[in-house]
Design a protein around this motif. Structure first.
Motif, PDB file in Angstrom:
ATOM      1  N   SER A  32      36.909  43.752  51.278  1.00  0.00           N
ATOM      2  CA  SER A  32      35.927  44.811  51.500  1.00  0.00           C
ATOM      3  C   SER A  32      35.050  44.516  52.711  1.00  0.00           C
ATOM      4  O   SER A  32      34.909  43.364  53.141  1.00  0.00           O
ATOM      5  CB  SER A  32      35.034  44.968  50.262  1.00  0.00           C
ATOM      6  OG  SER A  32      35.815  45.106  49.099  1.00  0.00           O
ATOM      7  N   TYR A  33      34.439  45.593  53.218  1.00  0.00           N
ATOM      8  CA  TYR A  33      33.555  45.498  54.385  1.00  0.00           C
ATOM      9  C   TYR A  33      32.469  46.555  54.268  1.00  0.00           C
ATOM     10  O   TYR A  33      32.717  47.681  53.836  1.00  0.00           O
ATOM     11  CB  TYR A  33      34.360  45.736  55.664  1.00  0.00           C
ATOM     12  CG  TYR A  33      33.539  45.999  56.902  1.00  0.00           C
ATOM     13  CD1 TYR A  33      32.996  44.949  57.650  1.00  0.00           C
ATOM     14  CD2 TYR A  33      33.293  47.304  57.340  1.00  0.00           C
ATOM     15  CE1 TYR A  33      32.245  45.195  58.803  1.00  0.00           C
ATOM     16  CE2 TYR A  33      32.550  47.560  58.477  1.00  0.00           C
ATOM     17  CZ  TYR A  33      32.021  46.498  59.204  1.00  0.00           C
ATOM     18  OH  TYR A  33      31.286  46.744  60.332  1.00  0.00           O
ATOM     19  N   SER A  77      34.027  40.660  52.186  1.00  0.00           N
ATOM     20  CA  SER A  77      34.241  39.935  50.937  1.00  0.00           C
ATOM     21  C   SER A  77      35.694  40.021  50.529  1.00  0.00           C
ATOM     22  O   SER A  77      36.432  40.915  50.961  1.00  0.00           O
ATOM     23  CB  SER A  77      33.364  40.500  49.815  1.00  0.00           C
ATOM     24  OG  SER A  77      33.830  41.787  49.412  1.00  0.00           O
ATOM     25  N   SER A  78      36.104  39.099  49.687  1.00  0.00           N
ATOM     26  CA  SER A  78      37.429  39.136  49.076  1.00  0.00           C
ATOM     27  C   SER A  78      37.267  38.757  47.610  1.00  0.00           C
ATOM     28  O   SER A  78      36.432  37.911  47.261  1.00  0.00           O
ATOM     29  CB  SER A  78      38.402  38.171  49.766  1.00  0.00           C
ATOM     30  OG  SER A  78      37.928  36.837  49.681  1.00  0.00           O
ATOM     31  N   GLY A  79      38.049  39.420  46.763  1.00  0.00           N
ATOM     32  CA  GLY A  79      37.899  39.175  45.338  1.00  0.00           C
ATOM     33  C   GLY A  79      39.182  39.406  44.575  1.00  0.00           C
ATOM     34  O   GLY A  79      40.204  39.820  45.133  1.00  0.00           O
ATOM     35  N   PHE A  80      39.127  39.154  43.271  1.00  0.00           N
ATOM     36  CA  PHE A  80      40.306  39.319  42.425  1.00  0.00           C
ATOM     37  C   PHE A  80      39.875  39.584  40.991  1.00  0.00           C
ATOM     38  O   PHE A  80      38.739  39.284  40.580  1.00  0.00           O
ATOM     39  CB  PHE A  80      41.187  38.066  42.463  1.00  0.00           C
ATOM     40  CG  PHE A  80      40.612  36.915  41.665  1.00  0.00           C
ATOM     41  CD1 PHE A  80      41.022  36.678  40.353  1.00  0.00           C
ATOM     42  CD2 PHE A  80      39.643  36.088  42.198  1.00  0.00           C
ATOM     43  CE1 PHE A  80      40.479  35.636  39.611  1.00  0.00           C
ATOM     44  CE2 PHE A  80      39.094  35.042  41.476  1.00  0.00           C
ATOM     45  CZ  PHE A  80      39.513  34.814  40.167  1.00  0.00           C
ATOM     46  N   SER A  81      40.797  40.148  40.219  1.00  0.00           N
ATOM     47  CA  SER A  81      40.653  40.228  38.769  1.00  0.00           C
ATOM     48  C   SER A  81      42.000  39.891  38.165  1.00  0.00           C
ATOM     49  O   SER A  81      43.043  40.356  38.654  1.00  0.00           O
ATOM     50  CB  SER A  81      40.183  41.616  38.332  1.00  0.00           C
ATOM     51  OG  SER A  81      41.119  42.607  38.699  1.00  0.00           O
ATOM     52  N   TYR A  82      41.984  39.104  37.080  1.00  0.00           N
ATOM     53  CA  TYR A  82      43.223  38.609  36.481  1.00  0.00           C
ATOM     54  C   TYR A  82      43.164  38.771  34.974  1.00  0.00           C
ATOM     55  O   TYR A  82      42.169  38.384  34.339  1.00  0.00           O
ATOM     56  CB  TYR A  82      43.428  37.136  36.844  1.00  0.00           C
ATOM     57  CG  TYR A  82      44.690  36.535  36.269  1.00  0.00           C
ATOM     58  CD1 TYR A  82      45.938  36.903  36.766  1.00  0.00           C
ATOM     59  CD2 TYR A  82      44.631  35.613  35.231  1.00  0.00           C
ATOM     60  CE1 TYR A  82      47.106  36.355  36.238  1.00  0.00           C
ATOM     61  CE2 TYR A  82      45.788  35.062  34.701  1.00  0.00           C
ATOM     62  CZ  TYR A  82      47.024  35.443  35.203  1.00  0.00           C
ATOM     63  OH  TYR A  82      48.170  34.909  34.677  1.00  0.00           O
TER      64      TYR A  82
END
Length: 426
Positions: free
Chosen positions: A273-274, A287-292
């Protein structure tokens, strides 16, 4: 006439009974044998109330229907037209034109405004919340009890175009102060070919929510495309509302935003994201992210970001402000399942200047003051639990144990908070 009758029956049947499991009742009409080829279809239409036969209990399937009898079937199709697909709606429109005189005599208005109005779907949410924050600031009330009403609206206004709206009002318990309803959302979304768009006053959610999870007051245009990898970009103007008098340099800023949401597999989602304001005064953030969700009953979420704006640099000796958060959740309360529950634990860390306008709340903290932002100059953990106490009613309790990463001289760095919230939807 036979073709028109078949069209009417097909449209009503598709919308009223298709996909519905019906028990096998007694034979609805004495002149329709159970072994007749049309028995099942006639039975379902009778159970759905589309056809009722004659007073002597017969169906008279070998008799030609009158125009008024067909018009009665068309009227029932019109009453359920919101369930129709494009092809069925086209047939209904043709039938309305053909049987307009009969429908009017039956008291059915072919072009009625009431029918259009009924397409607006209203839903709502009440939130009653109590919270307590233990901190030394004497000029800030440590307790807050508030009730918030959200009234949501949704309506189709054209093919592939839908309107969304939200009025919101919040006030302290026992007081009407500040209870004026405000328009938080009013936007349309749709598609132009393969490109989706969203225009108007809308929510802005980026990544996993760490750099922006604003529910309203964002006026702009977003464009999106893709399936497993969805790319979104746009511009908007945001009014902070609660801080606009004291922090004029942070209100009504113009923002550009972009988001990449990639479904790696059924259990893993990745985001990049920006967001930046026009002159990069307060935000120049990536940013960088994840969901698992690959572990049974557990969900893991995390995100890392950097803000390289002028404001962030000024508080970090010319360097970027960094932040991250992580959360582990077990199960979760489901609105429609009484007794369902969930628990979670999370941790957050954000350097000073990372989120000066509080574009992120992470659905937890209370707007109190910029010294204790949810993702600005803060670190610590949270633990919470939620439980569905009645259908569409979820109770949650959360405890925060946070502290300032960079306290000023003489400033209390600790911040403990307890939150109890009941949200019920209708």
């Amino acid at each position: 006439m036979r073709r028109q009758t078949a069209m009417a029956l097909a449209a009503v049947f598709a919308m009223s009974v298709a996909g519905t499991a019906l028990a096998a009742p007694a034979n609805p009409f004495v002149d329709v044998p159970a072994k007749h080829w049309a028995y099942d279809s006639i039975n379902k239409l009778a159970q759905a109330g589309v056809i009722s036969g004659y007073g002597d209990g017969t169906y008279k399937g070998d008799r030609t229907l009158t125009r008024y009898e067909v018009a009665t079937i068309v009227a029932k199709a019109m009453a359920n037209s919101e369930k129709a697909d494009a092809a069925s709606q086209k047939e209904i429109d043709a039938l309305k034109a053909e049987f307009g005189a009969e429908l009017n005599n039956l008291g059915v208005r072919v072009d009625n405004l009431e029918k259009n109005a009924s397409k607006v779907k209203f839903t709502g949410q009440i939130r009653a919340r109590y919270d307590y924050q233990d901190k030394a600031d004497t000029d800030i009330d440590r307790t807050k009890e508030r009730t918030r009403l959200r009234l949501n609206m949704e309506a189709p206004i054209a093919e592939n175009v839908t309107f969304h709206g939200r009025y919101e009002s919040q006030s302290e318990w026992g007081s009407s102060a500040g209870s004026e309803a405000k328009l938080r959302q009013a936007y349309i979304n749709g598609k132009l070919g393969e490109v989706g768009y969203s225009f108007g006053r809308q929510p802005i959610w980026l990544g996993q929510g760490m750099i922006a999870d604003i529910t309203g007051n964002c006026d702009g245009l977003l464009l999106s495309g893709g399936n497993k990898v969805k790319v979104t970009a746009g511009v908007f103007k945001y009014n902070m509302g609660i801080y606009e008098d004291d922090y004029a340099n942070m209100k009504n800023l113009n923002y550009a935003a972009a988001n990449i949401d990639a479904t790696i597999n059924k259990n893993l989602n990745m985001t990049a994201s920006y967001i930046a304001d026009k002159n990069e005064l307060n935000y120049k953030t990536i940013s960088s992210g994840f969901s698992y969700t690959g572990i049974k009953n557990f969900a893991i979420t995390g995100e890392y970001g950097i803000n390289d704006s002028d404001h962030a640099n000024s508080h970090n000796n010319g360097d970027e402000a960094k932040a991250w958060f992580a959360q582990l959740k077990y199960r979760g309360a489901q609105q429609d399942k009484i007794g369902s529950s969930g628990i979670w634990v999370g941790y957050r860390s954000a350097e000073k200047g990372f989120d000066p306008s509080e574009l992120s709340t992470l659905d937890t903290g209370r707007y109190a003051d910029l010294t204790y932002g949810n993702m600005d100059n803060i670190k610590g953990m949270e633990i919470g639990a939620e439980y569905t106490v009645f259908r569409n009613g979820v109770l949650s309790v959360m405890y925060e144990d946070l502290e300032l990463k960079d306290p000023q001289a003489g400033q209390n760095k600790d911040k403990q908070g307890l939150w109890a919230t009941l949200i019920y939807s209708f």
